[in-house]
Design a protein around this motif. Sequence first.
Motif, PDB file in Angstrom:
ATOM      1  N   UNK A 196       0.830  -1.204   0.000  1.00 34.73           N
ATOM      2  CA  UNK A 196       0.000   0.000   0.000  1.00 34.73           C
ATOM      3  C   UNK A 196       0.864   1.253   0.000  1.00 34.73           C
ATOM      4  N   UNK A 197       0.439   2.233  -0.783  1.00 33.82           N
ATOM      5  CA  UNK A 197       1.117   3.517  -0.769  1.00 33.82           C
ATOM      6  C   UNK A 197       0.638   4.358   0.394  1.00 33.82           C
ATOM      7  N   UNK A 198       1.292   5.477   0.600  1.00 31.38           N
ATOM      8  CA  UNK A 198       0.903   6.378   1.682  1.00 31.38           C
ATOM      9  C   UNK A 198       1.380   7.789   1.366  1.00 31.38           C
ATOM     10  N   UNK A 199       0.809   8.747   2.080  1.00 32.70           N
ATOM     11  CA  UNK A 199       1.258  10.127   2.023  1.00 32.70           C
ATOM     12  C   UNK A 199       0.781  10.806   3.299  1.00 32.70           C
ATOM     13  N   UNK A 200       0.897  12.106   3.347  1.00 35.94           N
ATOM     14  CA  UNK A 200       0.447  12.890   4.496  1.00 35.94           C
ATOM     15  C   UNK A 200      -0.366  14.073   3.999  1.00 35.94           C
ATOM     16  N   UNK A 201      -1.122  14.665   4.911  1.00 31.15           N
ATOM     17  CA  UNK A 201      -1.872  15.873   4.551  1.00 31.15           C
ATOM     18  C   UNK A 201      -0.910  16.970   4.116  1.00 31.15           C
ATOM     19  N   UNK A 202       0.196  17.081   4.803  1.00 34.13           N
ATOM     20  CA  UNK A 202       1.188  18.116   4.457  1.00 34.13           C
ATOM     21  C   UNK A 202       1.736  17.914   3.053  1.00 34.13           C
ATOM     22  N   UNK A 203       2.136  16.691   2.726  1.00 34.45           N
ATOM     23  CA  UNK A 203       2.694  16.422   1.404  1.00 34.45           C
ATOM     24  C   UNK A 203       1.671  16.664   0.305  1.00 34.45           C
ATOM     25  N   UNK A 204       0.419  16.275   0.555  1.00 30.84           N
ATOM     26  CA  UNK A 204      -0.598  16.477  -0.460  1.00 30.84           C
ATOM     27  C   UNK A 204      -0.943  17.952  -0.633  1.00 30.84           C
ATOM     28  N   UNK A 205      -0.765  18.748   0.414  1.00 27.42           N
ATOM     29  CA  UNK A 205      -0.937  20.198   0.277  1.00 27.42           C
ATOM     30  C   UNK A 205       0.167  20.791  -0.589  1.00 27.42           C
ATOM     31  N   UNK A 206       1.392  20.302  -0.392  1.00 25.21           N
ATOM     32  CA  UNK A 206       2.503  20.739  -1.240  1.00 25.21           C
ATOM     33  C   UNK A 206       2.185  20.460  -2.707  1.00 25.21           C
ATOM     34  N   UNK A 207       1.711  19.261  -2.987  1.00 29.73           N
ATOM     35  CA  UNK A 207       1.362  18.896  -4.353  1.00 29.73           C
ATOM     36  C   UNK A 207       0.175  19.715  -4.852  1.00 29.73           C
ATOM     37  N   UNK A 208      -0.814  19.928  -4.003  1.00 25.13           N
ATOM     38  CA  UNK A 208      -1.986  20.689  -4.414  1.00 25.13           C
ATOM     39  C   UNK A 208      -1.654  22.098  -4.829  1.00 25.13           C
ATOM     40  N   UNK A 209      -0.787  22.755  -4.085  1.00 23.45           N
ATOM     41  CA  UNK A 209      -0.376  24.114  -4.442  1.00 23.45           C
ATOM     42  C   UNK A 209       0.312  24.115  -5.799  1.00 23.45           C
ATOM     43  N   UNK A 210       1.189  23.167  -5.993  1.00 27.35           N
ATOM     44  CA  UNK A 210       1.909  23.082  -7.265  1.00 27.35           C
ATOM     45  C   UNK A 210       0.968  22.761  -8.417  1.00 27.35           C
ATOM     46  N   UNK A 211       0.076  21.811  -8.214  1.00 30.02           N
ATOM     47  CA  UNK A 211      -0.841  21.395  -9.278  1.00 30.02           C
ATOM     48  C   UNK A 211      -1.717  22.560  -9.728  1.00 30.02           C
ATOM     49  N   UNK A 212      -2.183  23.369  -8.786  1.00 34.23           N
ATOM     50  CA  UNK A 212      -3.084  24.462  -9.134  1.00 34.23           C
ATOM     51  C   UNK A 212      -2.360  25.627  -9.791  1.00 34.23           C
ATOM     52  N   UNK A 213      -1.037  25.570  -9.849  1.00 36.42           N
ATOM     53  CA  UNK A 213      -0.294  26.571 -10.616  1.00 36.42           C
ATOM     54  C   UNK A 213      -0.404  26.315 -12.115  1.00 36.42           C
ATOM     55  N   UNK A 214      -0.811  25.110 -12.483  1.00 37.64           N
ATOM     56  CA  UNK A 214      -0.989  24.777 -13.892  1.00 37.64           C
ATOM     57  C   UNK A 214      -2.399  25.196 -14.312  1.00 37.64           C
ATOM     58  N   UNK A 215      -2.542  26.113 -15.265  1.00 33.83           N
ATOM     59  CA  UNK A 215      -3.876  26.608 -15.643  1.00 33.83           C
ATOM     60  C   UNK A 215      -4.813  25.511 -16.123  1.00 33.83           C
ATOM     61  N   UNK A 216      -4.297  24.543 -16.882  1.00 33.22           N
ATOM     62  CA  UNK A 216      -5.155  23.482 -17.385  1.00 33.22           C
ATOM     63  C   UNK A 216      -5.627  22.576 -16.258  1.00 33.22           C
ATOM     64  N   UNK A 217      -4.727  22.223 -15.368  1.00 33.49           N
ATOM     65  CA  UNK A 217      -5.104  21.339 -14.267  1.00 33.49           C
ATOM     66  C   UNK A 217      -6.083  22.033 -13.329  1.00 33.49           C
ATOM     67  N   UNK A 218      -5.890  23.316 -13.130  1.00 32.94           N
ATOM     68  CA  UNK A 218      -6.847  24.073 -12.309  1.00 32.94           C
ATOM     69  C   UNK A 218      -8.220  24.104 -12.981  1.00 32.94           C
ATOM     70  N   UNK A 219      -8.230  24.295 -14.294  1.00 33.28           N
ATOM     71  CA  UNK A 219      -9.497  24.302 -15.027  1.00 33.28           C
ATOM     72  C   UNK A 219     -10.189  22.952 -14.927  1.00 33.28           C
ATOM     73  N   UNK A 220      -9.435  21.887 -15.145  1.00 35.04           N
ATOM     74  CA  UNK A 220     -10.012  20.548 -15.125  1.00 35.04           C
ATOM     75  C   UNK A 220     -10.610  20.236 -13.757  1.00 35.04           C
ATOM     76  N   UNK A 221      -9.845  20.460 -12.702  1.00 30.56           N
ATOM     77  CA  UNK A 221     -10.294  20.059 -11.369  1.00 30.56           C
ATOM     78  C   UNK A 221     -11.397  20.957 -10.832  1.00 30.56           C
TER      79      UNK A 221
END
Length: 306
Positions: A196-221
């Motif tokens: 099983x994989x794992x992560x943390x709320x903190x790590x996923x927040x780091x990824x979320x901030x980065x992901x939403x910097x992409x205009x297309x990914x922000x539009x899609x989500x």
Amino acid sequence: MHDRKAPLLLGAGALALITGLAAPAHARTATPQVPSVAAPAVLPADSAASRAVIDPPRVYGKAAILVDAETGAVRFREAENRRMPIASLTKTMTAYLVLKSAKPGDLVEVRPEDVRYARAGGGTTAYLRAGDRLPVKDMLYALMLPSGADAAHALARTYGPGVSGFVAKMNATARQLGMNDTSYVNADGLPMPGSDGYSTARDQAVLGVQALRDPLLRQVTSTRRHTAARTATHRSYTWSNTNKLLGSPGAVGLKTGFTRAAGFSLAFAGERAGRLLVGVLLGESVSSRRFDTARALLDWGGRVGV
């Protein structure tokens, strides 16, 4: 525990997340300057207004975090470094990684193995048809709105190359972003026996901030419903977003998730008081409550951040 002043602790690799150095190939822009983090205004400690502003909403999940996407300041934290399965929040990394190398118009062929994988694993599906070739942009909608495990498998297989190669890239990218408490075992978040994989709320927040910097990914989500009209290469599809937070004022993406092991999870974002706040809830036991909690956190975070 809530903390209105502490910055999100990012390693050297994750600095690219804040400065925009790791923008995807199709959306690179000039590197913005990192703003200084100003301490929020504090009301008198014994005033009723102070208590109303400072007291955060109750969080029922096992872990949570809320951060200011611009400054990295943490508005709320609770067991944010606890390693847990994150279910389909995994697909945010899949989408982010695909856009580092693919163009939105590139065609991805759906193969029988992609369809079989989703059905055999018991995951949610976008009901993709083997033989169809869809643009990457539409495949991202198939991945992020209905949370299609078939779309995840097709994208990982195509851009690994091969699923195992893609998963290796996911973990390498996590390290580059400073997500040091994250381990991906597949591209979709389905449980795998013995690994099983794992992560943390903190790590996923780091990824979320980065992901939403992409205009297309922000539009899609941030899209509640998307239709891919029939073309010469694929049939028509319509997908609805599983994120019930969308439609609330200022709500922006990001991703829902559920497995028995992970419980109900949510990566979310919203604009409040002119700022983008990004949050993560993990291990919630009631599906609908995660959206109410996210909405309450965004409203509270917008007040304490001014």
